[in-house]
Design a protein around this motif. Structure first.
Motif, PDB file in Angstrom:
ATOM      1  N   TYR A 183      49.232  48.624  39.662  1.00 10.63           N
ATOM      2  CA  TYR A 183      49.104  49.540  38.523  1.00 10.63           C
ATOM      3  C   TYR A 183      48.680  50.924  39.021  1.00 10.63           C
ATOM      4  O   TYR A 183      47.741  51.049  39.810  1.00 10.63           O
ATOM      5  CB  TYR A 183      48.044  48.993  37.571  1.00 10.63           C
ATOM      6  N   GLY A 207      52.474  48.539  34.315  1.00  9.33           N
ATOM      7  CA  GLY A 207      52.376  47.166  33.823  1.00  9.33           C
ATOM      8  C   GLY A 207      51.894  46.222  34.895  1.00  9.33           C
ATOM      9  O   GLY A 207      51.330  46.648  35.916  1.00  9.33           O
ATOM     10  N   ASN A 208      52.121  44.950  34.646  1.00  7.68           N
ATOM     11  CA  ASN A 208      51.741  43.949  35.644  1.00  7.68           C
ATOM     12  C   ASN A 208      52.442  44.273  36.964  1.00  7.68           C
ATOM     13  O   ASN A 208      53.639  44.553  36.997  1.00  7.68           O
ATOM     14  CB  ASN A 208      52.159  42.557  35.157  1.00  7.68           C
ATOM     15  N   ALA A 209      51.672  44.209  38.035  1.00  3.52           N
ATOM     16  CA  ALA A 209      52.158  44.662  39.344  1.00  3.52           C
ATOM     17  C   ALA A 209      53.539  44.094  39.683  1.00  3.52           C
ATOM     18  O   ALA A 209      53.668  42.877  39.890  1.00  3.52           O
ATOM     19  CB  ALA A 209      51.143  44.263  40.409  1.00  3.52           C
ATOM     20  N   TYR A 294      30.556  35.957  32.144  1.00  2.73           N
ATOM     21  CA  TYR A 294      31.448  35.040  32.872  1.00  2.73           C
ATOM     22  C   TYR A 294      30.757  33.704  33.123  1.00  2.73           C
ATOM     23  O   TYR A 294      29.601  33.660  33.536  1.00  2.73           O
ATOM     24  CB  TYR A 294      31.893  35.660  34.192  1.00  2.73           C
ATOM     25  N   ALA A 298      36.002  33.311  39.381  1.00  2.27           N
ATOM     26  CA  ALA A 298      37.395  33.084  39.778  1.00  2.27           C
ATOM     27  C   ALA A 298      37.487  32.551  41.201  1.00  2.27           C
ATOM     28  O   ALA A 298      38.403  31.794  41.529  1.00  2.27           O
ATOM     29  CB  ALA A 298      38.186  34.373  39.644  1.00  2.27           C
ATOM     30  N   ASN A 305      44.117  43.565  41.390  1.00  9.66           N
ATOM     31  CA  ASN A 305      42.972  43.526  40.482  1.00  9.66           C
ATOM     32  C   ASN A 305      41.714  44.149  41.088  1.00  9.66           C
ATOM     33  O   ASN A 305      40.672  44.200  40.423  1.00  9.66           O
ATOM     34  CB  ASN A 305      42.679  42.090  40.048  1.00  9.66           C
TER      35      ASN A 305
ATOM     36  N   PHE B 113      43.899  47.033  30.589  1.00  7.88           N
ATOM     37  CA  PHE B 113      43.120  45.839  30.282  1.00  7.88           C
ATOM     38  C   PHE B 113      43.525  45.234  28.940  1.00  7.88           C
ATOM     39  O   PHE B 113      44.431  44.399  28.926  1.00  7.88           O
ATOM     40  CB  PHE B 113      41.624  46.149  30.369  1.00  7.88           C
ATOM     41  N   GLY B 207      47.577  45.153  30.532  1.00  6.73           N
ATOM     42  CA  GLY B 207      47.595  45.680  31.902  1.00  6.73           C
ATOM     43  C   GLY B 207      47.861  44.592  32.909  1.00  6.73           C
ATOM     44  O   GLY B 207      48.345  43.504  32.566  1.00  6.73           O
ATOM     45  N   ASN B 208      47.539  44.900  34.151  1.00  5.25           N
ATOM     46  CA  ASN B 208      47.709  43.908  35.208  1.00  5.25           C
ATOM     47  C   ASN B 208      46.923  42.650  34.845  1.00  5.25           C
ATOM     48  O   ASN B 208      45.760  42.723  34.439  1.00  5.25           O
ATOM     49  CB  ASN B 208      47.212  44.474  36.541  1.00  5.25           C
ATOM     50  N   ALA B 209      47.560  41.509  35.011  1.00 11.54           N
ATOM     51  CA  ALA B 209      46.998  40.244  34.542  1.00 11.54           C
ATOM     52  C   ALA B 209      45.548  40.053  34.980  1.00 11.54           C
ATOM     53  O   ALA B 209      45.274  39.892  36.171  1.00 11.54           O
ATOM     54  CB  ALA B 209      47.847  39.081  35.050  1.00 11.54           C
ATOM     55  N   PRO B 210      44.604  40.027  34.033  1.00  8.84           N
ATOM     56  CA  PRO B 210      43.173  39.845  34.370  1.00  8.84           C
ATOM     57  C   PRO B 210      42.835  38.365  34.457  1.00  8.84           C
ATOM     58  O   PRO B 210      42.098  37.829  33.626  1.00  8.84           O
ATOM     59  CB  PRO B 210      42.466  40.548  33.208  1.00  8.84           C
ATOM     60  N   ARG B 211      43.381  37.747  35.474  1.00  8.19           N
ATOM     61  CA  ARG B 211      43.303  36.285  35.586  1.00  8.19           C
ATOM     62  C   ARG B 211      41.870  35.781  35.768  1.00  8.19           C
ATOM     63  O   ARG B 211      41.615  34.575  35.588  1.00  8.19           O
ATOM     64  CB  ARG B 211      44.195  35.813  36.746  1.00  8.19           C
ATOM     65  N   GLN B 212      40.952  36.681  36.144  1.00  7.08           N
ATOM     66  CA  GLN B 212      39.565  36.241  36.273  1.00  7.08           C
ATOM     67  C   GLN B 212      39.003  35.786  34.927  1.00  7.08           C
ATOM     68  O   GLN B 212      37.972  35.110  34.880  1.00  7.08           O
ATOM     69  CB  GLN B 212      38.687  37.352  36.867  1.00  7.08           C
ATOM     70  N   LEU B 213      39.690  36.144  33.835  1.00 10.31           N
ATOM     71  CA  LEU B 213      39.247  35.684  32.515  1.00 10.31           C
ATOM     72  C   LEU B 213      39.654  34.244  32.240  1.00 10.31           C
ATOM     73  O   LEU B 213      39.101  33.603  31.327  1.00 10.31           O
ATOM     74  CB  LEU B 213      39.828  36.589  31.422  1.00 10.31           C
TER      75      LEU B 213
END
Lengths: 314, 314
Positions: A183, A207-209, A294, A298, A305, B113, B207-213
């Motif tokens: 991004y 957008g998404n990388a 959290y 992860a 990210n 985000f 945005g870029n996938a916040p996969r940590q969620l």
């Protein structure tokens, strides 16, 4: 992103991330470790890492490698990456100094992909700039190239990390390295021919990388401020997100090199160095979040990210 | 994304991806294979896969699991994922049918985000809906759960793939599966307490996938049409992208279940099934692009880079 009091990082401010809530001095569960009291030496949050950073953890932008894309809505600041694309960077400087971009337009905005600008009519002279350039899609990965490698697996590259503030992939087998399509990264559009990119048409990832583009096109730099001026542009309704009517184009007032702008009018920013223990701590703070919101760390962070902090010069 | 003639997929239309150029019947280099003439049985492009798809490769949206978020700018269509969040889906239905969202607003837009909506004042009654819900962050990964697994490595999950049209992660060791935070996914905001999400405050990944969620919050569905109405909203200038002034809020005219809307007013869409050879071919067409623009096939695809096609019902 820019670090300011008005724009804090995610989830590290004591304010809710997704709804109300407050930070408490709870006992934290550390993955793979034992329960630690918050007073003990638990890993730090990103804000704690930033607050503890030293002046030497930051570097100023080089005015010769900093572009100002001036839109009616404001200024977008782009840092060029001459270590990876010396010829493209030089060509873009020639284009900028020849006034090539002034009065051109953003002509494409494709959701979850890119915003792109250039000459809609393709008629403007390139001036002293070259019409074609060697690809510069990869560079030799030598010991001279800074490379802070992430321990985390990356599906698109055998190695992934950072070089002078840019996200990069690398392959120890071929001894090649390349900038990664995260991004905010800026690239030089090209046609099917690999030498057809020249920097006259530039795109920014919104957008998404789209990492499948890595090694297929020359990335030339990164937006370090003003990203939201590009990411919120109305999407084009033509194929690939191109605007269908000239009245939809977003005018570019001017593109300037910071070096050509009076010092008082420059955006005085600095970028966190990516070759320091501070940066390593920052990455860890994002790999395994330490704030109370959290619950499941992860245990991993994807290259794109990792934030590369930008802040006003103190 | 929606598949229409006006909005083709990337790089598979014969039109330039990044600049001018034309598709030629060149000899293609196939990774790990031999050179194939374009007339031979090379892997297909995504458009070729789509064009060859059969009606049985698609499924219609269930009106009981389809939300219409009505903004002044248009309608956003969201598909709920009751397989993963039955309680959240039921609570959201109750909120919608009680008119909870009507007249509320989008209150947050944080670059790269999420966009988020809800009750800015937190005073509106939830009606028949519950104020708290069990977390529903993961489900049991049993043979009954459809799971089309990707062969590609995923840093955030031991297994990654698709279940009934949604991107998912999974862990064979713990026998858990979960929805993944890809672009366009919709989740239920919560406070620090894991049961504090109830669907009254929803967010969408922009945005870029916040996969940590992943596994930290309940995803409830996915935007299948109108994503650009959310992703282009002005970014909020407050902490975490919240709008600072009520006049910046983006009004929500109404949220409706498709089942409660007259048939003639429904968005008649269908989504590609993710458990078919056609979908597998589509994934491969994106893993290793076959159009002439690409020179180096990625040999990999990241979960959130797989498009899940949506089209108008034929």
């Amino acid at each position: 992103m820019t670090v300011t009091k008005r724009e804090p990082f995610l989830g590290t401010t004591g304010r809710r991330e997704f709804g109300g809530g407050c930070l408490l001095a709870l006992v934290l569960a550390v993955p793979g470790g034992h329960a630690l009291g918050a007073e003990e030496a638990r890993p730090r949050t990103m804000n704690e890492v930033l607050e503890a950073s030293k002046p030497s953890d930051w570097r100023q932008l080089d005015p010769e490698n900093t572009l100002y894309l001036q839109l009616e809505a404001g200024r977008v600041v782009i840092e060029l990456a001459p270590d990876f694309v010396p010829l493209h960077a030089a060509n873009i400087r020639a284009l900028v100094r020849g006034g090539y971009f002034d009065g051109l337009a953003i002509i494409r905005s494709q959701d979850n992909f890119v915003v792109q600008w250039g000459d809609p009519d393709g008629k403007r002279s390139l001036g002293k700039a070259s019409a074609t350039l060697p690809p510069e899609f990869t560079v030799a990965w030598t010991p001279a190239l800074p490379f802070t490698r992430l321990p985390d697996v990356d599906g698109y590259a055998p190695a992934a990390g950072f070089s002078n503030g840019f996200p990069v992939g690398g392959d120890p087998a071929t001894k090649q390295a390349w900038l990664a399509h995260c991004y905010g990264m800026v690239g030089a559009g090209r046609s099917n021919e690999v030498d057809s990119g020249n920097g006259a048409e530039l795109y920014v990832v919104i957008g998404n990388a789209p990492r499948q583009l890595d090694r297929n096109i020359a990335l030339v730099g990164r937006v370090v401020q003003g990203m939201e001026l590009l990411s919120t542009l109305p999407r084009g309704t033509g194929p690939l997100g191109f605007y269908e009517k000239p009245e939809q184009y977003v005018p570019i007032q001017a593109v300037r090199l910071a070096a050509d702008v009076p010092a008082a009018e420059r955006s005085r920013l600095e970028v966190m160095r990516t070759d320091t223990p501070t940066f390593e701590a920052l990455v860890e703070s994002r790999r395994n979040r330490q704030d109370d919101w959290y619950k499941v760390p992860a245990g991993h962070i994807e290259l794109c990210n990792v934030p590369i902090p930008v802040r006003p010069q103190p």
